[in-house]
Design a protein around this motif. Structure first.
Motif, PDB file in Angstrom:
ATOM      1  N   ALA A   1      41.560  30.307  60.695  1.00 48.44           N
ATOM      2  CA  ALA A   1      41.074  30.122  62.185  1.00 48.44           C
ATOM      3  C   ALA A   1      42.319  30.647  62.967  1.00 48.44           C
ATOM      4  O   ALA A   1      41.774  31.361  63.958  1.00 48.44           O
ATOM      5  N   LYS A   2      43.506  30.730  62.823  1.00 50.51           N
ATOM      6  CA  LYS A   2      44.608  31.306  63.449  1.00 50.51           C
ATOM      7  C   LYS A   2      44.408  32.859  63.314  1.00 50.51           C
ATOM      8  O   LYS A   2      44.648  33.493  64.228  1.00 50.51           O
ATOM      9  N   GLN A   3      44.180  33.332  62.225  1.00 48.96           N
ATOM     10  CA  GLN A   3      43.930  34.900  62.039  1.00 48.96           C
ATOM     11  C   GLN A   3      42.705  35.452  62.902  1.00 48.96           C
ATOM     12  O   GLN A   3      43.112  36.316  63.610  1.00 48.96           O
ATOM     13  N   ILE A   4      41.739  34.745  63.056  1.00 48.59           N
ATOM     14  CA  ILE A   4      40.550  34.823  63.750  1.00 48.59           C
ATOM     15  C   ILE A   4      40.861  34.826  65.191  1.00 48.59           C
ATOM     16  O   ILE A   4      40.561  35.674  65.896  1.00 48.59           O
ATOM     17  N   GLN A   5      41.508  33.995  65.547  1.00 52.36           N
ATOM     18  CA  GLN A   5      41.903  33.639  66.807  1.00 52.36           C
ATOM     19  C   GLN A   5      42.861  34.880  67.380  1.00 52.36           C
ATOM     20  O   GLN A   5      42.800  35.313  68.341  1.00 52.36           O
ATOM     21  N   TYR A   6      44.067  35.282  66.468  1.00 54.84           N
ATOM     22  CA  TYR A   6      44.953  36.349  66.826  1.00 54.84           C
ATOM     23  C   TYR A   6      44.055  37.479  67.050  1.00 54.84           C
ATOM     24  O   TYR A   6      44.156  38.367  67.917  1.00 54.84           O
ATOM     25  N   ARG A   7      43.187  37.781  66.042  1.00 59.27           N
ATOM     26  CA  ARG A   7      42.317  39.052  65.951  1.00 59.27           C
ATOM     27  C   ARG A   7      41.362  39.091  67.276  1.00 59.27           C
ATOM     28  O   ARG A   7      41.312  40.130  68.126  1.00 59.27           O
ATOM     29  N   LEU A   8      40.848  38.049  67.845  1.00 59.58           N
ATOM     30  CA  LEU A   8      40.014  37.962  68.737  1.00 59.58           C
ATOM     31  C   LEU A   8      40.710  38.155  70.205  1.00 59.58           C
ATOM     32  O   LEU A   8      40.432  38.756  71.034  1.00 59.58           O
ATOM     33  N   GLY A   9      42.122  37.593  70.058  1.00 58.55           N
ATOM     34  CA  GLY A   9      42.917  38.082  71.269  1.00 58.55           C
ATOM     35  C   GLY A   9      43.601  39.690  71.312  1.00 58.55           C
ATOM     36  O   GLY A   9      43.341  40.009  72.345  1.00 58.55           O
TER      37      GLY A   9
ATOM     38  N   LYS B   1      40.351  41.145  72.850  1.00 59.98           N
ATOM     39  CA  LYS B   1      40.194  41.284  74.222  1.00 59.98           C
ATOM     40  C   LYS B   1      41.236  42.024  75.072  1.00 59.98           C
ATOM     41  O   LYS B   1      40.987  42.754  76.094  1.00 59.98           O
TER      42      LYS B   1
END
Length: 66
Positions: A4-12, A15
């Motif tokens: 989940a952290k990796q996905i959040q990072y990539r999403l950030g 953006k």
């Protein structure tokens, strides 16, 4: 599988990139508008100023002399 952290990072990151590109697009659009108005003015100036025909050059003849 990504965490989940990796996905959040990539999403950030995505953006951030999107925000940067949107700013760039806005700047480019305004630049295009400015250039289009300059082109319009240049065309109007070229139309308003009719070209003059080149007058034949007169050569002065010397009188007298030996």
């Amino acid at each position: 599988m990504a965490t989940a952290k990796q996905i959040q990072y990539r999403l950030g990151q995505a953006k951030k990139k999107l925000t940067k590109l949107n700013k760039e697009i806005a700047a480019t659009k305004s630049n295009v508008k400015k250039l289009e108005t300059e082109l319009k003015k240049a065309k109007a100036a070229a139309k308003a100023k009719p070209k003059k025909k080149a007058a034949p050059k007169k050569v002065a003849k010397k009188k007298g002399g030996a």
